[in-house]
Design a protein around this motif. Structure first.
Motif, mmCIF file in Angstrom:
data_model
loop_
_atom_site.group_PDB
_atom_site.id
_atom_site.type_symbol
_atom_site.label_atom_id
_atom_site.label_comp_id
_atom_site.label_asym_id
_atom_site.label_seq_id
_atom_site.Cartn_x
_atom_site.Cartn_y
_atom_site.Cartn_z
ATOM 1 N N MET B 1 1.013 -1.128 -0.047
ATOM 2 C CA MET B 1 0.115 -0.102 -0.119
ATOM 3 C C MET B 1 0.781 1.331 -0.039
ATOM 4 O O MET B 1 1.422 1.714 1.154
ATOM 5 N N VAL B 3 1.496 5.069 -0.324
ATOM 6 C CA VAL B 3 0.645 6.292 -0.218
ATOM 7 C C VAL B 3 1.621 7.192 0.038
ATOM 8 O O VAL B 3 2.415 6.919 1.218
ATOM 9 N N ILE B 158 -6.317 12.521 -5.890
ATOM 10 C CA ILE B 158 -5.638 11.231 -5.845
ATOM 11 C C ILE B 158 -4.891 11.413 -7.167
ATOM 12 O O ILE B 158 -5.641 11.410 -8.393
ATOM 13 N N ARG B 185 -2.414 13.009 -3.143
ATOM 14 C CA ARG B 185 -1.804 11.823 -2.892
ATOM 15 C C ARG B 185 -1.662 11.110 -4.005
ATOM 16 O O ARG B 185 -2.198 11.161 -4.892
ATOM 17 N N ILE B 187 -1.495 6.981 -5.254
ATOM 18 C CA ILE B 187 -2.002 5.747 -4.828
ATOM 19 C C ILE B 187 -1.866 4.981 -5.990
ATOM 20 O O ILE B 187 -2.325 5.379 -7.118
ATOM 21 N N GLU B 191 -5.602 -0.179 -6.350
ATOM 22 C CA GLU B 191 -5.696 0.060 -5.039
ATOM 23 C C GLU B 191 -6.802 1.142 -4.724
ATOM 24 O O GLU B 191 -7.756 1.288 -4.216
ATOM 25 N N ILE B 195 -10.537 0.926 -2.946
ATOM 26 C CA ILE B 195 -10.903 1.907 -2.094
ATOM 27 C C ILE B 195 -12.163 2.756 -2.307
ATOM 28 O O ILE B 195 -13.078 2.801 -1.392
ATOM 29 N N PHE B 196 -12.159 3.200 -3.543
ATOM 30 C CA PHE B 196 -13.292 4.034 -3.981
ATOM 31 C C PHE B 196 -14.497 3.039 -4.360
ATOM 32 O O PHE B 196 -15.773 3.621 -3.936
#
Lengths: 300, 300
Positions: B1, B3, B158, B185, B187, B191, B195-196
Protein backbone atom coordinates in the motif's frame (compact mmCIF):
# COMPACT_ATOMS: atom_id res chain seq x y z
CA UNK A 1 -55.13 1.59 3.50
CA UNK A 2 -57.11 3.70 5.94
CA UNK A 3 -55.28 6.95 6.57
CA UNK A 4 -56.62 10.12 8.01
CA UNK A 5 -54.73 13.31 8.53
CA UNK A 6 -55.46 16.53 10.29
CA UNK A 7 -53.43 19.67 10.29
CA UNK A 8 -52.06 21.12 13.47
CA UNK A 9 -54.48 23.52 15.08
CA UNK A 10 -54.53 25.34 18.39
CA UNK A 11 -55.92 23.15 21.15
CA UNK A 12 -56.34 25.79 23.78
CA UNK A 13 -58.92 23.79 25.63
CA UNK A 14 -56.47 20.97 26.39
CA UNK A 15 -55.39 20.76 30.00
CA UNK A 16 -54.04 17.62 31.67
CA UNK A 17 -53.45 17.89 35.41
CA UNK A 18 -50.65 15.29 35.72
CA UNK A 19 -48.49 13.96 32.87
CA UNK A 20 -45.76 11.38 33.40
CA UNK A 21 -42.90 10.77 31.03
CA UNK A 22 -41.11 7.44 31.30
CA UNK A 23 -37.71 7.92 29.72
CA UNK A 24 -36.88 11.62 29.84
CA UNK A 25 -34.62 11.79 26.80
CA UNK A 26 -34.95 13.65 23.52
CA UNK A 27 -38.51 12.50 22.78
CA UNK A 28 -39.90 12.42 26.31
CA UNK A 29 -38.20 15.67 27.25
CA UNK A 30 -39.39 17.47 24.13
CA UNK A 31 -42.95 16.26 24.68
CA UNK A 32 -42.90 17.51 28.29
CA UNK A 33 -41.38 20.83 27.31
CA UNK A 34 -43.87 21.47 24.52
CA UNK A 35 -46.87 20.71 26.76
CA UNK A 36 -45.51 22.84 29.59
CA UNK A 37 -44.69 25.75 27.26
CA UNK A 38 -48.22 25.66 25.90
CA UNK A 39 -49.76 25.63 29.35
CA UNK A 40 -51.40 22.27 28.73
CA UNK A 41 -50.24 20.49 31.85
CA UNK A 42 -50.39 21.02 35.60
CA UNK A 43 -47.41 18.91 36.64
CA UNK A 44 -44.96 16.63 34.84
CA UNK A 45 -43.43 13.62 36.59
CA UNK A 46 -40.26 12.07 35.20
CA UNK A 47 -39.45 8.38 35.52
CA UNK A 48 -36.26 6.65 34.40
CA UNK A 49 -33.43 4.36 35.32
CA UNK A 50 -30.69 6.98 34.85
CA UNK A 51 -30.65 9.26 37.89
CA UNK A 52 -28.30 11.78 36.26
CA UNK A 53 -30.67 12.19 33.28
CA UNK A 54 -33.62 12.68 35.59
CA UNK A 55 -31.79 15.31 37.60
CA UNK A 56 -30.77 17.05 34.42
CA UNK A 57 -34.38 17.03 33.24
CA UNK A 58 -35.49 18.44 36.59
CA UNK A 59 -32.80 21.10 36.48
CA UNK A 60 -33.85 22.08 32.94
CA UNK A 61 -37.48 22.33 34.04
CA UNK A 62 -38.63 19.60 31.66
CA UNK A 63 -40.18 17.80 34.62
CA UNK A 64 -41.44 19.05 37.96
CA UNK A 65 -40.59 15.98 39.99
CA UNK A 66 -38.62 12.76 39.77
CA UNK A 67 -41.01 9.91 40.47
CA UNK A 68 -41.07 6.13 40.73
CA UNK A 69 -42.98 4.11 38.18
CA UNK A 70 -45.55 3.38 40.89
CA UNK A 71 -46.04 7.06 41.70
CA UNK A 72 -46.40 7.88 38.04
CA UNK A 73 -48.97 5.12 37.56
CA UNK A 74 -51.11 6.16 40.48
CA UNK A 75 -51.00 9.95 40.00
CA UNK A 76 -51.06 10.51 36.24
CA UNK A 77 -53.80 11.39 33.82
CA UNK A 78 -51.54 10.74 30.84
CA UNK A 79 -48.38 8.65 30.67
CA UNK A 80 -45.94 8.72 27.75
CA UNK A 81 -43.67 5.68 27.54
CA UNK A 82 -40.59 6.89 25.65
CA UNK A 83 -38.27 3.93 26.24
CA UNK A 84 -36.90 1.22 23.93
CA UNK A 85 -39.69 -1.11 22.76
CA UNK A 86 -38.36 -4.11 24.65
CA UNK A 87 -39.21 -2.69 28.11
CA UNK A 88 -42.68 -1.33 27.34
CA UNK A 89 -44.47 -4.54 28.37
CA UNK A 90 -42.72 -4.63 31.72
CA UNK A 91 -43.53 -0.96 32.39
CA UNK A 92 -47.20 -1.57 31.61
CA UNK A 93 -47.38 -4.67 33.81
CA UNK A 94 -45.94 -2.79 36.78
CA UNK A 95 -48.27 0.17 36.33
CA UNK A 96 -51.47 -1.77 35.66
CA UNK A 97 -52.68 -2.31 39.26
CA UNK A 98 -52.15 1.37 40.11
CA UNK A 99 -53.57 3.17 37.05
CA UNK A 100 -56.26 5.78 37.56
CA UNK A 101 -59.45 4.67 35.77
CA UNK A 102 -59.56 7.56 33.32
CA UNK A 103 -55.82 7.71 32.68
CA UNK A 104 -54.34 6.95 29.28
CA UNK A 105 -50.95 5.53 28.38
CA UNK A 106 -49.38 6.30 25.05
CA UNK A 107 -45.92 5.54 23.69
CA UNK A 108 -43.29 6.68 21.24
CA UNK A 109 -41.99 3.32 20.00
CA UNK A 110 -41.08 3.02 16.33
CA UNK A 111 -42.84 -0.33 15.90
CA UNK A 112 -46.42 -0.99 16.80
CA UNK A 113 -47.64 -4.58 16.26
CA UNK A 114 -45.38 -6.25 18.82
CA UNK A 115 -45.58 -3.29 21.17
CA UNK A 116 -49.37 -3.61 21.13
CA UNK A 117 -49.11 -7.35 21.78
CA UNK A 118 -46.82 -6.70 24.73
CA UNK A 119 -49.13 -4.00 26.10
CA UNK A 120 -52.17 -6.22 25.66
CA UNK A 121 -50.52 -9.03 27.55
CA UNK A 122 -49.38 -6.70 30.33
CA UNK A 123 -52.52 -4.60 30.67
CA UNK A 124 -55.15 -7.27 30.14
CA UNK A 125 -58.56 -5.73 30.74
CA UNK A 126 -57.03 -2.25 30.90
CA UNK A 127 -55.74 -2.42 27.30
CA UNK A 128 -58.33 0.16 26.28
CA UNK A 129 -56.28 2.75 28.21
CA UNK A 130 -53.31 2.27 25.86
CA UNK A 131 -53.36 4.49 22.75
CA UNK A 132 -50.28 3.52 20.69
CA UNK A 133 -48.33 6.34 19.05
CA UNK A 134 -45.18 7.03 17.07
CA UNK A 135 -43.77 10.54 16.66
CA UNK A 136 -41.69 10.79 13.46
CA UNK A 137 -39.05 13.10 14.80
CA UNK A 138 -35.53 12.70 15.95
CA UNK A 139 -32.15 14.28 16.12
CA UNK A 140 -28.51 13.22 16.15
CA UNK A 141 -28.46 14.30 19.75
CA UNK A 142 -30.08 12.47 22.61
CA UNK A 143 -30.79 12.92 26.31
CA UNK A 144 -32.75 15.61 28.15
CA UNK A 145 -30.28 18.33 27.18
CA UNK A 146 -31.34 17.85 23.55
CA UNK A 147 -35.04 18.32 24.39
CA UNK A 148 -36.66 20.90 22.13
CA UNK A 149 -40.25 22.16 22.42
CA UNK A 150 -40.36 22.48 18.63
CA UNK A 151 -39.08 18.96 17.91
CA UNK A 152 -42.53 17.81 16.79
CA UNK A 153 -43.57 21.05 15.12
CA UNK A 154 -44.99 20.30 11.70
CA UNK A 155 -43.78 16.68 11.97
CA UNK A 156 -45.94 13.60 11.64
CA UNK A 157 -47.13 11.66 14.65
CA UNK A 158 -48.82 8.36 13.87
CA UNK A 159 -51.49 6.93 16.13
CA UNK A 160 -52.42 3.27 15.64
CA UNK A 161 -55.53 3.09 17.85
CA UNK A 162 -56.99 -0.18 19.11
CA UNK A 163 -60.58 -1.33 18.78
CA UNK A 164 -60.51 -1.29 22.60
CA UNK A 165 -59.79 2.45 22.79
CA UNK A 166 -62.55 4.89 23.68
CA UNK A 167 -62.88 7.55 20.95
CA UNK A 168 -62.44 10.25 23.60
CA UNK A 169 -59.10 8.74 24.65
CA UNK A 170 -57.84 8.61 21.08
CA UNK A 171 -58.93 12.23 20.75
CA UNK A 172 -57.02 13.19 23.90
CA UNK A 173 -53.81 11.54 22.63
CA UNK A 174 -54.31 13.33 19.32
CA UNK A 175 -54.79 16.67 21.05
CA UNK A 176 -51.62 16.22 23.09
CA UNK A 177 -49.53 15.76 19.97
CA UNK A 178 -51.33 18.56 18.18
CA UNK A 179 -50.51 20.75 21.15
CA UNK A 180 -46.86 19.95 20.38
CA UNK A 181 -47.46 21.24 16.84
CA UNK A 182 -47.55 17.80 15.23
CA UNK A 183 -49.60 16.55 12.28
CA UNK A 184 -51.46 13.55 13.62
CA UNK A 185 -52.45 10.64 11.39
CA UNK A 186 -54.12 7.34 12.18
CA UNK A 187 -52.83 4.21 10.45
CA UNK A 188 -53.44 0.54 11.19
CA UNK A 189 -50.58 -0.94 13.25
CA UNK A 190 -49.63 -3.57 10.69
CA UNK A 191 -49.51 -1.06 7.88
CA UNK A 192 -47.53 1.33 10.09
CA UNK A 193 -44.90 -1.32 10.71
CA UNK A 194 -44.58 -2.19 7.04
CA UNK A 195 -44.26 1.45 6.04
CA UNK A 196 -41.61 2.21 8.63
CA UNK A 197 -39.71 -0.96 7.91
CA UNK A 198 -39.49 0.34 4.35
CA UNK A 199 -38.61 4.00 4.91
CA UNK A 200 -36.83 3.96 8.26
CA UNK A 201 -35.82 0.60 9.74
CA UNK A 202 -34.45 -0.96 6.59
CA UNK A 203 -32.34 2.08 5.57
CA UNK A 204 -30.90 1.99 9.07
CA UNK A 205 -30.15 -1.70 8.65
CA UNK A 206 -28.37 -1.11 5.32
CA UNK A 207 -26.40 1.84 6.64
CA UNK A 208 -25.26 -0.06 9.74
CA UNK A 209 -24.36 -3.18 7.81
CA UNK A 210 -22.40 -1.14 5.30
CA UNK A 211 -20.61 0.79 8.05
CA UNK A 212 -19.67 -2.35 9.93
CA UNK A 213 -18.24 -3.98 6.80
CA UNK A 214 -16.42 -0.85 5.60
CA UNK A 215 -14.85 -0.25 9.01
CA UNK A 216 -13.56 -3.80 9.32
CA UNK A 217 -12.08 -4.32 5.87
CA UNK A 218 -8.34 -4.74 5.34
CA UNK A 219 -7.95 -1.25 3.88
CA UNK A 220 -10.36 0.45 6.30
CA UNK A 221 -7.67 2.86 7.53
CA UNK A 222 -6.93 4.63 4.29
CA UNK A 223 -10.41 4.02 2.86
CA UNK A 224 -12.21 5.78 5.72
CA UNK A 225 -9.61 8.51 5.56
CA UNK A 226 -10.55 9.17 1.93
CA UNK A 227 -14.30 8.86 2.42
CA UNK A 228 -16.20 12.02 1.55
CA UNK A 229 -19.56 13.70 1.92
CA UNK A 230 -21.53 10.92 0.21
CA UNK A 231 -20.18 8.44 2.73
CA UNK A 232 -20.92 10.88 5.53
CA UNK A 233 -24.59 11.27 4.68
CA UNK A 234 -25.13 7.63 3.76
CA UNK A 235 -23.75 6.40 7.10
CA UNK A 236 -25.12 9.10 9.40
CA UNK A 237 -27.99 6.96 10.62
CA UNK A 238 -25.62 4.08 11.43
CA UNK A 239 -24.53 6.13 14.47
CA UNK A 240 -27.91 5.62 16.16
CA UNK A 241 -28.54 3.82 19.46
CA UNK A 242 -27.69 0.09 19.12
CA UNK A 243 -30.17 -0.74 21.87
CA UNK A 244 -33.06 1.04 20.22
CA UNK A 245 -32.37 -0.33 16.77
CA UNK A 246 -31.86 -3.87 18.03
CA UNK A 247 -35.32 -3.67 19.59
CA UNK A 248 -36.83 -2.19 16.45
CA UNK A 249 -35.39 -4.91 14.21
CA UNK A 250 -36.62 -7.67 16.49
CA UNK A 251 -40.02 -6.16 17.15
CA UNK A 252 -40.58 -5.49 13.44
CA UNK A 253 -39.14 -8.82 12.35
CA UNK A 254 -41.65 -9.87 9.69
CA UNK A 255 -41.54 -6.59 7.83
CA UNK A 256 -37.73 -6.42 8.11
CA UNK A 257 -37.29 -9.90 6.69
CA UNK A 258 -39.59 -8.95 3.82
CA UNK A 259 -37.52 -5.84 3.05
CA UNK A 260 -34.28 -7.83 3.19
CA UNK A 261 -35.62 -10.48 0.83
CA UNK A 262 -36.88 -7.95 -1.71
CA UNK A 263 -33.53 -6.17 -1.55
CA UNK A 264 -31.65 -9.44 -2.05
CA UNK A 265 -33.50 -9.95 -5.32
CA UNK A 266 -32.62 -6.41 -6.40
CA UNK A 267 -29.01 -7.00 -5.45
CA UNK A 268 -28.83 -10.11 -7.59
CA UNK A 269 -30.54 -8.40 -10.50
CA UNK A 270 -28.28 -5.34 -10.50
CA UNK A 271 -25.16 -7.42 -9.77
CA UNK A 272 -25.85 -9.22 -13.04
CA UNK A 273 -26.15 -5.89 -14.87
CA UNK A 274 -22.71 -4.86 -13.64
CA UNK A 275 -21.21 -8.27 -14.39
CA UNK A 276 -22.57 -8.10 -17.95
CA UNK A 277 -21.61 -4.42 -18.44
CA UNK A 278 -25.30 -3.87 -19.24
CA UNK A 279 -25.08 -0.12 -19.79
CA UNK A 280 -28.74 0.25 -20.81
CA UNK A 281 -30.04 -1.75 -17.87
CA UNK A 282 -27.86 0.15 -15.41
CA UNK A 283 -28.85 3.48 -16.88
CA UNK A 284 -32.57 2.67 -16.70
CA UNK A 285 -32.27 1.57 -13.09
CA UNK A 286 -30.11 4.52 -11.95
CA UNK A 287 -32.22 6.99 -13.88
CA UNK A 288 -35.42 5.79 -12.22
CA UNK A 289 -33.77 6.01 -8.79
CA UNK A 290 -32.37 9.48 -9.42
CA UNK A 291 -35.71 10.77 -10.74
CA UNK A 292 -37.59 9.30 -7.78
CA UNK A 293 -35.14 10.87 -5.33
CA UNK A 294 -35.36 14.27 -6.99
CA UNK A 295 -39.13 14.13 -7.05
CA UNK A 296 -39.19 13.20 -3.36
CA UNK A 297 -36.85 16.07 -2.50
CA UNK A 298 -39.01 18.56 -4.36
CA UNK A 299 -42.11 17.49 -2.44
CA UNK A 300 -40.46 17.98 0.95
CA UNK B 1 0.00 0.00 0.00
CA UNK B 2 2.13 2.85 -1.27
CA UNK B 3 0.66 6.15 -0.29
CA UNK B 4 2.31 9.51 -0.17
CA UNK B 5 0.72 12.74 0.85
CA UNK B 6 1.74 16.32 0.76
CA UNK B 7 -0.04 19.27 2.26
CA UNK B 8 -1.20 22.14 0.12
CA UNK B 9 1.46 24.78 -0.27
CA UNK B 10 1.70 27.91 -2.35
CA UNK B 11 2.92 27.15 -5.86
CA UNK B 12 3.59 30.65 -6.99
CA UNK B 13 6.01 29.51 -9.64
CA UNK B 14 3.35 27.56 -11.51
CA UNK B 15 2.29 29.09 -14.78
CA UNK B 16 0.72 27.18 -17.65
CA UNK B 17 0.21 29.17 -20.85
CA UNK B 18 -2.77 27.24 -22.27
CA UNK B 19 -5.07 24.93 -20.30
CA UNK B 20 -8.00 23.10 -21.87
CA UNK B 21 -10.93 21.71 -19.98
CA UNK B 22 -12.99 19.03 -21.71
CA UNK B 23 -16.37 19.00 -20.00
CA UNK B 24 -16.89 22.39 -18.40
CA UNK B 25 -19.17 21.34 -15.55
CA UNK B 26 -18.76 21.46 -11.81
CA UNK B 27 -15.32 19.83 -11.75
CA UNK B 28 -13.87 21.24 -14.96
CA UNK B 29 -15.29 24.69 -14.28
CA UNK B 30 -14.01 24.78 -10.70
CA UNK B 31 -10.55 23.67 -11.82
CA UNK B 32 -10.44 26.41 -14.45
CA UNK B 33 -11.70 29.05 -12.05
CA UNK B 34 -9.22 28.14 -9.32
CA UNK B 35 -6.25 28.24 -11.71
CA UNK B 36 -7.41 31.52 -13.22
CA UNK B 37 -8.00 33.13 -9.83
CA UNK B 38 -4.51 32.13 -8.73
CA UNK B 39 -2.92 33.57 -11.84
CA UNK B 40 -1.57 30.19 -12.87
CA UNK B 41 -2.83 30.11 -16.42
CA UNK B 42 -2.57 32.26 -19.52
CA UNK B 43 -5.69 31.11 -21.36
CA UNK B 44 -8.35 28.48 -20.74
CA UNK B 45 -10.10 26.73 -23.64
CA UNK B 46 -13.38 24.97 -23.03
CA UNK B 47 -14.50 21.91 -24.99
CA UNK B 48 -17.82 20.13 -24.71
CA UNK B 49 -20.84 18.74 -26.51
CA UNK B 50 -23.35 21.06 -24.85
CA UNK B 51 -23.16 24.47 -26.50
CA UNK B 52 -25.33 26.14 -23.84
CA UNK B 53 -22.99 24.97 -21.07
CA UNK B 54 -19.96 26.20 -22.96
CA UNK B 55 -21.53 29.61 -23.51
CA UNK B 56 -22.48 29.77 -19.86
CA UNK B 57 -18.89 28.95 -18.90
CA UNK B 58 -17.61 31.63 -21.26
CA UNK B 59 -20.10 34.15 -19.89
CA UNK B 60 -19.02 33.32 -16.32
CA UNK B 61 -15.36 33.76 -17.27
CA UNK B 62 -14.47 30.16 -16.41
CA UNK B 63 -13.04 29.79 -19.90
CA UNK B 64 -11.61 32.32 -22.33
CA UNK B 65 -12.66 30.59 -25.52
CA UNK B 66 -14.90 27.80 -26.75
CA UNK B 67 -12.74 25.40 -28.73
CA UNK B 68 -12.98 22.18 -30.69
CA UNK B 69 -11.27 19.06 -29.38
CA UNK B 70 -8.74 19.44 -32.18
CA UNK B 71 -7.92 23.04 -31.25
CA UNK B 72 -7.55 22.06 -27.61
CA UNK B 73 -5.23 19.19 -28.49
CA UNK B 74 -2.96 21.27 -30.68
CA UNK B 75 -2.78 24.42 -28.53
CA UNK B 76 -2.74 23.20 -24.92
CA UNK B 77 0.03 22.66 -22.42
CA UNK B 78 -2.33 20.91 -20.03
CA UNK B 79 -5.66 19.23 -20.76
CA UNK B 80 -8.13 18.15 -18.08
CA UNK B 81 -10.65 15.55 -19.21
CA UNK B 82 -13.65 16.01 -16.93
CA UNK B 83 -16.17 13.84 -18.75
CA UNK B 84 -17.81 10.50 -17.90
CA UNK B 85 -15.25 7.68 -17.98
CA UNK B 86 -16.78 5.99 -21.02
CA UNK B 87 -15.76 8.75 -23.45
CA UNK B 88 -12.20 9.34 -22.23
CA UNK B 89 -10.66 6.83 -24.63
CA UNK B 90 -12.36 8.41 -27.62
CA UNK B 91 -11.24 11.90 -26.54
CA UNK B 92 -7.64 10.71 -26.23
CA UNK B 93 -7.68 8.95 -29.59
CA UNK B 94 -8.91 12.09 -31.37
CA UNK B 95 -6.36 14.30 -29.64
CA UNK B 96 -3.33 12.04 -30.02
CA UNK B 97 -2.11 13.10 -33.49
CA UNK B 98 -2.32 16.78 -32.55
CA UNK B 99 -0.81 16.87 -29.05
CA UNK B 100 2.10 19.22 -28.38
CA UNK B 101 5.14 17.13 -27.36
CA UNK B 102 5.43 18.56 -23.84
CA UNK B 103 1.70 18.71 -23.12
CA UNK B 104 0.11 16.61 -20.43
CA UNK B 105 -3.38 15.20 -20.19
CA UNK B 106 -4.94 14.51 -16.84
CA UNK B 107 -8.49 13.49 -15.90
CA UNK B 108 -11.06 13.59 -13.14
CA UNK B 109 -12.65 10.16 -13.55
CA UNK B 110 -13.65 8.28 -10.41
CA UNK B 111 -12.17 4.99 -11.60
CA UNK B 112 -8.64 4.51 -12.78
CA UNK B 113 -7.74 0.99 -13.94
CA UNK B 114 -10.07 0.86 -16.95
CA UNK B 115 -9.58 4.55 -17.70
CA UNK B 116 -5.83 3.94 -17.88
CA UNK B 117 -6.39 0.95 -20.15
CA UNK B 118 -8.57 3.06 -22.45
CA UNK B 119 -6.02 5.88 -22.47
CA UNK B 120 -3.17 3.46 -23.16
CA UNK B 121 -5.01 1.98 -26.11
CA UNK B 122 -5.92 5.41 -27.47
CA UNK B 123 -2.60 7.18 -26.90
CA UNK B 124 -0.20 4.33 -27.66
CA UNK B 125 3.34 5.71 -27.59
CA UNK B 126 2.09 9.01 -26.11
CA UNK B 127 0.71 7.31 -22.98
CA UNK B 128 3.50 8.92 -20.94
CA UNK B 129 1.71 12.25 -21.43
CA UNK B 130 -1.35 11.00 -19.49
CA UNK B 131 -1.18 11.53 -15.71
CA UNK B 132 -4.35 9.98 -14.25
CA UNK B 133 -6.09 11.87 -11.45
CA UNK B 134 -9.22 11.85 -9.32
CA UNK B 135 -10.36 14.88 -7.32
CA UNK B 136 -12.45 13.80 -4.31
CA UNK B 137 -14.87 16.67 -4.39
CA UNK B 138 -18.40 17.12 -5.52
CA UNK B 139 -21.64 18.87 -4.88
CA UNK B 140 -25.34 18.25 -5.28
CA UNK B 141 -25.25 20.84 -8.00
CA UNK B 142 -23.73 20.42 -11.41
CA UNK B 143 -22.92 22.43 -14.52
CA UNK B 144 -20.72 25.49 -14.99
CA UNK B 145 -22.98 27.67 -12.82
CA UNK B 146 -22.01 25.50 -9.84
CA UNK B 147 -18.26 25.99 -10.45
CA UNK B 148 -16.48 27.12 -7.29
CA UNK B 149 -12.81 28.08 -7.06
CA UNK B 150 -12.74 26.62 -3.54
CA UNK B 151 -14.31 23.27 -4.49
CA UNK B 152 -10.98 21.49 -4.09
CA UNK B 153 -9.73 23.50 -1.14
CA UNK B 154 -8.43 21.15 1.55
CA UNK B 155 -9.91 18.18 -0.33
CA UNK B 156 -8.04 15.10 -1.49
CA UNK B 157 -6.94 14.68 -5.07
CA UNK B 158 -5.54 11.26 -5.93
CA UNK B 159 -2.96 10.80 -8.65
CA UNK B 160 -2.34 7.28 -9.92
CA UNK B 161 0.78 7.87 -12.02
CA UNK B 162 1.98 5.44 -14.68
CA UNK B 163 5.49 3.97 -15.01
CA UNK B 164 5.51 5.75 -18.36
CA UNK B 165 5.08 9.22 -16.82
CA UNK B 166 8.04 11.58 -16.56
CA UNK B 167 8.53 12.66 -12.91
CA UNK B 168 8.37 16.28 -14.04
CA UNK B 169 4.94 15.69 -15.60
CA UNK B 170 3.61 14.06 -12.44
CA UNK B 171 4.96 17.01 -10.51
CA UNK B 172 3.20 19.45 -12.84
CA UNK B 173 -0.15 17.69 -12.39
CA UNK B 174 0.44 17.71 -8.63
CA UNK B 175 1.22 21.42 -8.66
CA UNK B 176 -1.95 22.21 -10.62
CA UNK B 177 -4.13 20.56 -8.01
CA UNK B 178 -2.12 22.07 -5.17
CA UNK B 179 -2.71 25.44 -6.80
CA UNK B 180 -6.44 24.67 -6.39
CA UNK B 181 -5.80 24.14 -2.67
CA UNK B 182 -6.03 20.35 -2.82
CA UNK B 183 -4.14 17.73 -0.81
CA UNK B 184 -2.49 15.54 -3.41
CA UNK B 185 -1.79 11.84 -2.79
CA UNK B 186 -0.38 9.15 -5.02
CA UNK B 187 -1.95 5.70 -4.87
CA UNK B 188 -1.62 2.73 -7.23
CA UNK B 189 -4.56 2.60 -9.67
CA UNK B 190 -5.78 -0.83 -8.57
CA UNK B 191 -5.77 0.12 -4.91
CA UNK B 192 -7.48 3.42 -5.75
CA UNK B 193 -10.30 1.57 -7.47
CA UNK B 194 -10.77 -0.86 -4.59
CA UNK B 195 -10.83 1.93 -2.02
CA UNK B 196 -13.34 4.02 -3.94
CA UNK B 197 -15.52 1.03 -4.69
CA UNK B 198 -15.70 0.57 -0.92
CA UNK B 199 -16.27 4.14 0.27
CA UNK B 200 -17.97 5.77 -2.69
CA UNK B 201 -19.23 3.57 -5.52
CA UNK B 202 -20.79 0.86 -3.39
CA UNK B 203 -22.66 3.26 -1.06
CA UNK B 204 -24.03 4.89 -4.19
CA UNK B 205 -25.10 1.51 -5.49
CA UNK B 206 -26.88 0.65 -2.22
CA UNK B 207 -28.58 4.02 -2.00
CA UNK B 208 -29.80 3.87 -5.60
CA UNK B 209 -31.00 0.28 -5.29
CA UNK B 210 -32.83 1.11 -2.09
CA UNK B 211 -34.40 4.23 -3.62
CA UNK B 212 -35.56 2.38 -6.71
CA UNK B 213 -37.17 -0.38 -4.64
CA UNK B 214 -38.75 2.01 -2.11
CA UNK B 215 -40.20 4.22 -4.82
CA UNK B 216 -41.79 1.32 -6.70
CA UNK B 217 -43.38 -0.59 -3.84
CA UNK B 218 -47.15 -0.89 -3.48
CA UNK B 219 -47.27 1.56 -0.58
CA UNK B 220 -44.68 3.98 -2.03
CA UNK B 221 -47.12 6.90 -1.96
CA UNK B 222 -47.79 7.06 1.75
CA UNK B 223 -44.41 5.57 2.67
CA UNK B 224 -42.41 8.27 0.89
CA UNK B 225 -44.77 10.84 2.34
CA UNK B 226 -43.86 9.69 5.86
CA UNK B 227 -40.13 9.33 5.20
CA UNK B 228 -38.00 11.57 7.40
CA UNK B 229 -34.50 12.94 7.75
CA UNK B 230 -32.80 9.54 7.98
CA UNK B 231 -34.29 8.60 4.62
CA UNK B 232 -33.33 11.99 3.23
CA UNK B 233 -29.64 11.64 4.09
CA UNK B 234 -29.43 7.95 3.24
CA UNK B 235 -30.84 8.50 -0.27
CA UNK B 236 -29.21 11.84 -1.09
CA UNK B 237 -26.49 10.24 -3.23
CA UNK B 238 -29.09 8.27 -5.22
CA UNK B 239 -29.93 11.55 -6.97
CA UNK B 240 -26.56 11.59 -8.78
CA UNK B 241 -26.03 11.45 -12.54
CA UNK B 242 -27.19 8.07 -13.93
CA UNK B 243 -24.75 8.39 -16.80
CA UNK B 244 -21.73 8.99 -14.58
CA UNK B 245 -22.59 6.22 -12.13
CA UNK B 246 -23.38 3.73 -14.87
CA UNK B 247 -19.88 4.34 -16.24
CA UNK B 248 -18.32 4.07 -12.78
CA UNK B 249 -20.02 0.76 -12.00
CA UNK B 250 -18.99 -0.75 -15.32
CA UNK B 251 -15.45 0.60 -15.30
CA UNK B 252 -14.91 -0.54 -11.70
CA UNK B 253 -16.65 -3.86 -12.23
CA UNK B 254 -14.28 -6.22 -10.39
CA UNK B 255 -14.17 -4.15 -7.22
CA UNK B 256 -17.93 -3.56 -7.32
CA UNK B 257 -18.70 -7.26 -7.64
CA UNK B 258 -16.39 -7.92 -4.71
CA UNK B 259 -18.21 -5.33 -2.56
CA UNK B 260 -21.60 -6.76 -3.52
CA UNK B 261 -20.54 -10.29 -2.66
CA UNK B 262 -19.12 -9.34 0.73
CA UNK B 263 -22.31 -7.40 1.46
CA UNK B 264 -24.47 -10.37 0.45
CA UNK B 265 -22.73 -12.47 3.10
CA UNK B 266 -23.33 -9.75 5.69
CA UNK B 267 -26.95 -9.53 4.65
CA UNK B 268 -27.43 -13.26 5.13
CA UNK B 269 -25.66 -13.21 8.48
CA UNK B 270 -27.65 -10.31 9.92
CA UNK B 271 -30.91 -11.55 8.39
CA UNK B 272 -30.46 -14.69 10.44
CA UNK B 273 -29.92 -12.63 13.59
CA UNK B 274 -33.23 -10.87 13.04
CA UNK B 275 -35.02 -14.10 12.17
CA UNK B 276 -33.71 -15.69 15.40
CA UNK B 277 -34.39 -12.57 17.54
CA UNK B 278 -30.68 -12.75 18.41
CA UNK B 279 -30.59 -9.65 20.63
CA UNK B 280 -26.93 -10.10 21.64
CA UNK B 281 -25.75 -10.65 18.09
CA UNK B 282 -27.71 -7.66 16.80
CA UNK B 283 -26.48 -5.44 19.61
CA UNK B 284 -22.84 -6.40 19.02
CA UNK B 285 -23.15 -5.71 15.30
CA UNK B 286 -25.04 -2.40 15.69
CA UNK B 287 -22.77 -1.26 18.48
CA UNK B 288 -19.65 -1.82 16.40
CA UNK B 289 -21.20 0.05 13.48
CA UNK B 290 -22.32 2.98 15.65
CA UNK B 291 -18.91 3.24 17.36
CA UNK B 292 -17.10 3.13 14.02
CA UNK B 293 -19.37 5.83 12.61
CA UNK B 294 -18.91 8.08 15.63
CA UNK B 295 -15.15 7.63 15.53
CA UNK B 296 -15.10 8.47 11.84
CA UNK B 297 -17.18 11.60 12.44
CA UNK B 298 -14.85 12.78 15.17
CA UNK B 299 -11.82 12.46 12.92
CA UNK B 300 -13.37 14.55 10.17
Amino acid sequence: MAVSESLAKPVNALFIPVVSVIGVGLIGGSFARALKNGGHVGRVLGVGRDQASLEKALHLGLIDRIATLQEAASESDLILIATPASVLGRMCAQMKPLLKPGAIITDACSTKVQVIEAAREALGGCIGQFVPGHPIAGSDESGPAAADPLLFWNRNVILTPLPDNKPADIERARQCWQACGALVREIAALEHDRIFAAVSHFPHYLSALYMSIASQSDSAGIALDLAGTGFRDFTRIAGGSPEMWRDIFISNKEAMLHEIDVFLLGLQRTRKMIENSDADGLHAWLDQAAMARKQWGENK
